[in-house]
Scaffold this motif. Structure first.
Motif, short mmCIF file in Angstrom:
data_model
loop_
_atom_site.label_atom_id
_atom_site.label_comp_id
_atom_site.label_asym_id
_atom_site.label_seq_id
_atom_site.Cartn_x
_atom_site.Cartn_y
_atom_site.Cartn_z
N GLN A 73 0.83 -1.21 0.00
CA GLN A 73 0.00 0.00 0.00
C GLN A 73 0.86 1.26 0.00
N ALA A 74 1.97 1.23 0.74
CA ALA A 74 2.85 2.40 0.80
C ALA A 74 3.48 2.67 -0.56
N LEU A 75 3.92 1.62 -1.25
CA LEU A 75 4.53 1.80 -2.56
C LEU A 75 3.52 2.25 -3.59
N PHE A 76 2.29 1.76 -3.49
CA PHE A 76 1.25 2.15 -4.44
C PHE A 76 0.87 3.62 -4.27
N SER A 77 0.78 4.05 -3.01
CA SER A 77 0.37 5.44 -2.73
C SER A 77 1.54 6.41 -2.75
N GLY A 78 2.75 5.89 -2.58
CA GLY A 78 3.92 6.77 -2.49
C GLY A 78 4.17 7.27 -1.09
N GLY A 135 8.13 10.28 0.45
CA GLY A 135 6.73 10.53 0.13
C GLY A 135 6.30 11.98 0.19
N GLU A 136 7.20 12.87 0.63
CA GLU A 136 6.87 14.29 0.73
C GLU A 136 7.46 15.04 -0.47
N LYS A 137 6.63 15.79 -1.17
CA LYS A 137 7.08 16.53 -2.35
C LYS A 137 8.00 17.69 -1.92
N LYS A 158 6.45 9.16 -11.16
CA LYS A 158 5.47 8.32 -10.48
C LYS A 158 6.04 7.00 -9.98
N LYS A 159 7.06 6.49 -10.67
CA LYS A 159 7.48 5.12 -10.36
C LYS A 159 8.96 4.95 -10.08
N LYS A 160 9.79 5.93 -10.39
CA LYS A 160 11.24 5.73 -10.26
C LYS A 160 11.70 5.99 -8.83
#
Length: 418
Positions: A320-325, A383-385, A410-412
């Motif tokens: 879930q963490a990887l999916f949501s970032g 996870g923080e921009k 989004k994925k790297k």
């Protein structure tokens, strides 16, 4: 629905030596039955699972499973499926492998109670037998012509087979005979490639006991994928049961990525869900495949069985963490699992400017591109921009002082290690 009907519904039965005879015995009494694995590695992989899960189904119906680890046959090597001789393992290596595999099998079976499983090792009887006794008491009952007719041996005659591997089927026959005598074992189950070895055991039992002796063999079909690719393999290799070789997160991900065309079949053979539950999940695949309810159920059931509830919940949390970032709440141990195969960079002990780090870690190709990525909001830290091009990483950017997770786009993902 009785046990054999259930196995048929699930597509688990491939061949039987005496279908009506086995059906009759199972309707009248609880039996002992066995399945074995050779310790050719220190861990089983998911290709080994189905016969043992089938053995567990018998246990759930009141029968006693004998779980055999082949400490003796592992020293010889099964010629089945091989075009050349196996490399012989040392006794020490095989014994170490036995210990690892026993631990994994203990998670599958109940060892307490009236029909508690019994773990056996064929080295305990075969390892003590001298060669003259083997030839007189065992070898005398198995004809050479009978052995030459076995597919596992016949396919090796042109390329060559040693006497060592030639006698493997006799050793496995001896296992069945020994378990029949000492544990009243009446059934051996195994993969479809074990048919020849199973029938050799029945032949030995027939020749060394009275005419009214009843023993049976049952094989299970080879597990395949609908797209023709090999089941149980990923880009990084086999899917192991050992969490050090395949983490619970990777294990969970393997199952949750099952194709729609395969998932119902896998639910039937790999889980203990009821017919009704599986049929509901099958309906979900047909009507709402985007929800992937069947895949989630499959991944949860089998990960829980092999690795336990705690590891399952950890795998779900990482997924879930990887999916949501949103990765900032992952522990260092969870990061090691979830980011095992992503690119990493050792930043040493120093905090650094984010632009310089993006270039040094090869996340961005140049400082100019790094600044653009940051300004455009394409870079996150845990996870923080981050949009400040002068940002300097601090101690609190390190998860448990060990890792920082940088994502570009989004994925790297890139794992920064300290």
């Amino acid at each position: 629905m009785d046990l054999l009907q259930d196995l048929t519904w699930r597509g688990i039965i491939y061949q039987q030596t005496d279908e009506e005879g086995l059906k009759d015995v199972l309707s009248k009494e609880s039996i002992s039955l066995y399945c074995g694995v050779d310790p050719t590695a220190d861990s089983m992989h998911i290709g080994h699972l189905l016969p043992f899960l089938t053995l567990r189904r018998f246990q759930q119906h009141g029968h006693r499973p004998l779980v055999l680890v082949g400490g003796a046959t592992g020293l010889i090597g099964d010629p089945s499926g091989k075009s050349e001789e196996r490399k012989l393992l040392t006794l020490e290596t095989v014994q170490d492998n036995v210990a690892g595999i026993k631990q994994q099998l203990e998670t599958i079976f109940e060892f307490e109670g009236e029909n508690g499983a019994i773990m056996v090792n064929n080295y305990d009887w075969a390892g003590k037998m001298d060669v003259v006794t083997f030839l007189r008491d065992i070898g005398k009952h198995i004809g050479v012509n009978y052995m030459l007719a076995k597919d596992t041996i016949a396919t090796r005659l042109e390329t060559g087979i040693s006497f060592t591997e030639f006698t493997y089927t006799i050793l496995q026959a001896m296992d069945f005979n020994h378990l029949y005598d000492h544990h009243n074992c009446k059934l051996q189950i195994g993969g479809s490639d074990q048919w020849g070895n199973i029938t050799s055991g029945l032949e030995l039992i027939r020749k060394t006991h009275t005419e009214d002796t009843k023993a049976f063999g049952l094989t299970i079909p080879l597990v395949t994928k609908s797209d023709g690719t090999k089941f149980g393999k990923t880009e990084s290799g086999a899917v192991w049961l050992d969490p050090e070789k395949t983490t619970p997160y990777e294990f969970y991900q393997f199952w949750i990525n099952t194709a729609d065309a395969d998932v119902v079949r896998y639910l039937k053979i790999f889980t203990f869900l009821s017919h009704e539950e599986i049929e509901q999940l099958e309906q979900s695949v047909q009507e709402e495949p985007h929800l992937r309810k069947a895949q989630k159920a499959l991944a949860e059931e089998i990960t829980r069985l092999i690795h336990g509830e705690e590891s399952l919940q950890q795998a779900i949390k990482i997924s879930q963490a990887l999916f949501s970032g949103d990765v900032k709440n992952l522990s260092a141990a969870e990061i090691k699992q979830g980011f095992k195969d992503v690119p990493s960079f050792d930043a040493g002990e120093e905090d650094g400017n984010l632009v310089d780090l993006l270039v040094a870690a090869k996340i961005s190709p140049s400082k100019r591109q790094a600044r653009e990525d940051i300004t455009n909001g394409a870079v996150t830290i845990n996870g923080e921009k981050i949009t400040d091009t002068s940002y300097v990483l601090q101690e609190n950017d390190r998860i448990e002082g060990q890792f920082t997770i940088i994502r570009r786009g989004k994925k790297k993902y890139t794992l920064i290690k300290y």
